[in-house]
Design a protein around this motif. Structure first.
Motif, PDB file in Angstrom:
ATOM      1  N   SER A  30       0.985  -1.424   0.081  1.00 51.23           N
ATOM      2  CA  SER A  30      -0.208  -0.380   0.111  1.00 51.23           C
ATOM      3  C   SER A  30       0.826   1.304  -0.133  1.00 51.23           C
ATOM      4  N   ASN A  31       1.420   1.166   0.812  1.00 48.96           N
ATOM      5  CA  ASN A  31       2.792   2.475   0.950  1.00 48.96           C
ATOM      6  C   ASN A  31       3.306   2.987  -1.152  1.00 48.96           C
ATOM      7  N   ARG A  32       3.682   1.195  -1.162  1.00 48.22           N
ATOM      8  CA  ARG A  32       4.637   1.600  -2.133  1.00 48.22           C
ATOM      9  C   ARG A  32       3.585   2.041  -3.324  1.00 48.22           C
ATOM     10  N   LEU A  33       2.282   1.852  -3.586  1.00 48.21           N
ATOM     11  CA  LEU A  33       1.487   2.324  -3.990  1.00 48.21           C
ATOM     12  C   LEU A  33       1.634   3.147  -3.270  1.00 48.21           C
ATOM     13  N   GLU A  34       0.740   4.309  -2.883  1.00 44.78           N
ATOM     14  CA  GLU A  34       1.011   5.359  -2.434  1.00 44.78           C
ATOM     15  C   GLU A  34       2.365   6.065  -2.995  1.00 44.78           C
ATOM     16  N   TYR A  35       3.635   6.173  -2.353  1.00 42.38           N
ATOM     17  CA  TYR A  35       4.410   6.785  -3.192  1.00 42.38           C
ATOM     18  C   TYR A  35       4.555   7.020  -4.736  1.00 42.38           C
ATOM     19  N   LEU A  36       4.062   5.706  -5.485  1.00 45.21           N
ATOM     20  CA  LEU A  36       3.710   5.978  -7.055  1.00 45.21           C
ATOM     21  C   LEU A  36       3.072   6.956  -7.545  1.00 45.21           C
ATOM     22  N   ASP A  37       1.705   7.259  -6.449  1.00 47.01           N
ATOM     23  CA  ASP A  37       0.530   8.366  -6.785  1.00 47.01           C
ATOM     24  C   ASP A  37       1.587   9.512  -6.779  1.00 47.01           C
ATOM     25  N   LEU A  38       2.344   9.210  -5.381  1.00 42.90           N
ATOM     26  CA  LEU A  38       2.419  10.984  -5.382  1.00 42.90           C
ATOM     27  C   LEU A  38       3.394  11.071  -6.119  1.00 42.90           C
ATOM     28  N   ILE A  39       4.925  11.310  -7.029  1.00 38.92           N
ATOM     29  CA  ILE A  39       5.393  10.588  -7.363  1.00 38.92           C
ATOM     30  C   ILE A  39       5.024  11.368  -9.390  1.00 38.92           C
ATOM     31  N   ARG A  40       3.753  10.770  -9.289  1.00 32.70           N
ATOM     32  CA  ARG A  40       2.943  11.275 -10.798  1.00 32.70           C
ATOM     33  C   ARG A  40       2.138  11.957 -10.458  1.00 32.70           C
ATOM     34  N   GLY A  41       1.625  12.467  -8.538  1.00 34.31           N
ATOM     35  CA  GLY A  41       1.197  13.700  -8.767  1.00 34.31           C
ATOM     36  C   GLY A  41       1.885  14.638  -9.106  1.00 34.31           C
ATOM     37  N   ILE A  42       3.316  14.551  -8.728  1.00 32.83           N
ATOM     38  CA  ILE A  42       4.148  15.780  -8.257  1.00 32.83           C
ATOM     39  C   ILE A  42       4.635  15.859 -10.145  1.00 32.83           C
ATOM     40  N   ARG A 347      -0.121  13.871   1.769  1.00 36.44           N
ATOM     41  CA  ARG A 347      -1.529  13.022   0.971  1.00 36.44           C
ATOM     42  C   ARG A 347      -2.745  13.865  -0.376  1.00 36.44           C
ATOM     43  N   PRO A 348      -2.476  15.353  -0.121  1.00 39.08           N
ATOM     44  CA  PRO A 348      -4.102  15.347  -1.388  1.00 39.08           C
ATOM     45  C   PRO A 348      -2.784  15.500  -2.393  1.00 39.08           C
ATOM     46  N   VAL A 349      -2.153  15.031  -2.792  1.00 38.95           N
ATOM     47  CA  VAL A 349      -1.597  15.289  -4.112  1.00 38.95           C
ATOM     48  C   VAL A 349      -1.507  13.366  -4.395  1.00 38.95           C
ATOM     49  N   LEU A 350      -2.145  12.944  -3.700  1.00 37.70           N
ATOM     50  CA  LEU A 350      -2.133  10.832  -3.947  1.00 37.70           C
ATOM     51  C   LEU A 350      -3.209  10.927  -5.278  1.00 37.70           C
ATOM     52  N   PRO A 351      -4.790  11.813  -5.343  1.00 40.01           N
ATOM     53  CA  PRO A 351      -5.001  11.675  -5.788  1.00 40.01           C
ATOM     54  C   PRO A 351      -5.234  11.832  -7.500  1.00 40.01           C
ATOM     55  N   VAL A 352      -4.328  13.163  -7.449  1.00 40.94           N
ATOM     56  CA  VAL A 352      -4.281  13.723  -8.815  1.00 40.94           C
ATOM     57  C   VAL A 352      -3.213  12.915  -9.237  1.00 40.94           C
ATOM     58  N   GLY A 353      -2.780  11.930  -8.503  1.00 42.45           N
ATOM     59  CA  GLY A 353      -1.531  11.234  -9.494  1.00 42.45           C
ATOM     60  C   GLY A 353      -2.448   9.828  -9.444  1.00 42.45           C
ATOM     61  N   ARG A 354      -3.350   9.348  -8.892  1.00 39.11           N
ATOM     62  CA  ARG A 354      -4.544   8.918  -9.187  1.00 39.11           C
ATOM     63  C   ARG A 354      -5.189   8.365 -10.680  1.00 39.11           C
ATOM     64  N   THR A 355      -5.761   9.742 -10.761  1.00 41.18           N
ATOM     65  CA  THR A 355      -6.076  10.588 -11.877  1.00 41.18           C
ATOM     66  C   THR A 355      -5.267  11.453 -13.060  1.00 41.18           C
ATOM     67  N   ALA A 356      -3.955  10.414 -13.548  1.00 41.91           N
ATOM     68  CA  ALA A 356      -2.995  11.491 -13.420  1.00 41.91           C
ATOM     69  C   ALA A 356      -3.058  11.974 -15.207  1.00 41.91           C
ATOM     70  N   GLN A 398      -7.031  21.107  -8.837  1.00 37.99           N
ATOM     71  CA  GLN A 398      -7.090  19.278 -10.007  1.00 37.99           C
ATOM     72  C   GLN A 398      -7.137  18.755  -8.323  1.00 37.99           C
ATOM     73  N   VAL A 399      -6.053  19.737  -7.598  1.00 40.90           N
ATOM     74  CA  VAL A 399      -5.435  18.649  -5.983  1.00 40.90           C
ATOM     75  C   VAL A 399      -6.852  18.302  -5.176  1.00 40.90           C
ATOM     76  N   PHE A 400      -8.011  19.448  -5.300  1.00 41.81           N
ATOM     77  CA  PHE A 400      -9.402  19.662  -4.385  1.00 41.81           C
ATOM     78  C   PHE A 400      -9.943  18.150  -5.127  1.00 41.81           C
ATOM     79  N   PHE A 401     -10.203  18.773  -6.679  1.00 38.99           N
ATOM     80  CA  PHE A 401     -11.316  18.142  -7.322  1.00 38.99           C
ATOM     81  C   PHE A 401     -10.786  17.087  -7.333  1.00 38.99           C
ATOM     82  N   SER A 402      -9.997  16.418  -7.680  1.00 45.47           N
ATOM     83  CA  SER A 402      -9.357  14.871  -7.628  1.00 45.47           C
ATOM     84  C   SER A 402      -9.667  14.636  -6.538  1.00 45.47           C
ATOM     85  N   GLY A 403      -9.282  14.770  -5.765  1.00 48.43           N
ATOM     86  CA  GLY A 403      -9.974  14.288  -4.024  1.00 48.43           C
ATOM     87  C   GLY A 403     -11.279  14.053  -3.891  1.00 48.43           C
TER      88      GLY A 403
END
Length: 434
Positions: A30-42, A347-356, A398-403
């Motif tokens: 779970s942490n690993r996938l969240e890290y990938l979402d973080l990098i995508r979002g950034i 953490r709010p950046v993670l949804p952006v990464g999930r919907t990159a 985008q952070v707000f709307f993606s979340g």
């Protein structure tokens, strides 16, 4: 899939050896996938800052409403040193990482898994092509789809072979530039594509890209005129990609990401955080100054495009400094993400990464609406400071709307369309009610 058995043994041994140190703990999936979402979002944020330069139709020296020459010079310098090339490198690496994870998760045989990934890539090409030809010619999705086929074809080579090949491909622009300096025929793909772009412009009654593009995009209220410019710019875009040898660089970066995922390098490395801190600090001290030198070399763009020796120096510095600094960023974010208070902030950046994918294309639509004549017509009014502030505003939205979106839907809109195409039937998109 034989290499995964060895990976599991290595990971188990590494975890056993390091559990004695209370400061370290294994990384769960779970942490690993969240890290990938973080990098995508950034990465999406960094790419937005770079792309707004092109949407704004910025040209150094013009007098726009939000142009501040002295401050803009400083901001543009900082952008080049810290942003240009770094975030698309991170995004490319994650693409290779993602394909490796798809292979790892698949319960099918190798041939069936590869066929499934190729099907995903075909529909990625379709959606990327729509973005490239009908929305914005600066698209990277189509390029990723093309190089993805090569990555899948190389999937069964050893990690050592793929890693060495990746490094050589990242460095290959140096050799290619040198060869182009001495053998003009090597640059024939760029020449052909430039000619194709000129012909498309002429077919529309326009002169060429340099003369016609900005006035049309700035003034036209006709959506079809904008699409016509986008069609004409697409060959220019790939001519540029061939000239700067972007394709081997992207493939090389993807291969590095593929190997990182396949060897479970991230969770293993995070067991040695103190060493990573040292590497992170040393990386900043080495590669930030080298990127300053790179900025000084790029000032003479004419020498680069004229295939002069200074262009070769720039190409060498780019190959040796941009990707390493991107890796340094990824190390820093991995370390920061393990700090509870920083984790909470990020953490709010993670949804952006999930919907990159959706956010990336959404940024293109926003850029067109804000800067082109069909929308607000703010072209040539924003300098580097202004478009950077604008990028922060857009990304915050985008952070707000993606979340908010992911509270009700399982995927981003384009991710859902892509997934439905891939599986050949409409996929459920609503979050299951509890």
């Amino acid at each position: 899939m034989h290499y995964y058995n060895n990976i599991a043994i290595d990971q188990q041994q590494a975890s056993t050896d390091n559990m004695k140190d209370k400061d370290f703990a294994p990384i769960n999936k779970s942490n690993r996938l969240e890290y990938l979402d973080l990098i995508r979002g950034i990465s999406i944020f960094g790419i937005l800052i770079v792309n707004l330069r092109w949407f704004s139709l910025y040209t150094p020296g013009f007098n726009g409403v939000f142009v501040f020459p002295e401050i803009d010079h400083v901001v543009r310098t900082l952008q080049y040193i810290f942003i240009e090339g770094k975030f698309y490198s991170m995004f490319s690496l994650l693409f290779g990482w993602g394909i490796a994870l798809q292979i790892e998760r698949s319960r099918k045989d190798d041939a069936s898994t590869a066929a499934f990934i190729r099907r995903r890539l075909w529909f990625m090409l379709l959606l990327g092509g729509i973005h490239l030809f009908f929305i914005w010619e600066g698209d990277i999705v189509f390029l990723y789809g093309l190089t993805g086929f090569i990555l899948v074809a190389l999937r069964n080579y050893s990690n050592r072979t793929l890693f060495i090949t990746g490094i050589l491909l990242i460095l290959s622009p140096i050799l290619l530039y040198f060869l182009k300096m001495h053998f003009s025929w090597i640059n024939w793909p760029s020449d052909i594509l430039y000619e194709a772009g000129e012909k498309v412009y002429q077919m529309q009654g326009l002169i060429d890209q340099d003369t016609s593009r900005t006035p049309v995009l700035r003034e036209t209220k006709n959506i079809f005129s904008i699409i016509g410019i986008t069609w004409a710019d697409a060959p220019y875009r790939f001519a540029y990609l061939f000239f700067v040898s972007r394709i081997p660089k992207v493939l090389g970066t993807m291969l590095i990401g593929f190997v990182i995922a396949r060897t479970d390098f991230y969770p293993k490395a995070m067991l040695h955080r103190k060493k990573l801190v040292q590497i992170f600090i040393a990386g900043l001290l080495i590669f930030v100054p080298l990127n300053v030198v790179l900025f000084l070399l790029v000032k003479n763009e004419e020498a680069y495009y004229a295939l002069q020796p200074q262009g070769l120096y720039y190409t060498a510095f780019y190959a040796l400094t941009v990707f390493p600094l991107a890796l340094v960023y990824m190390i820093g974010l991995a370390l920061a993400f393990k700090k509870p208070w920083i984790n909470k902030l990020l953490r709010p950046v993670l949804p952006v990464g999930r919907t990159a994918f959706s956010n990336y294309v959404g940024q293109s639509l926003i850029g067109i609406i804000l800067f082109y004549g069909i929308g607000f017509g703010w072209a040539e009014q924003f300098g580097p400071l202004a478009w950077t502030i604008l990028a922060v505003i857009i990304f915050t939205v985008q952070v707000f709307f993606s979340g908010l979106w992911l509270k009700y839907f399982r995927f981003g809109l384009l991710e859902w369309i892509w997934r439905s195409f891939t599986y050949g039937k409409i996929q459920p998109i609503l979050v299951a009610k509890k």
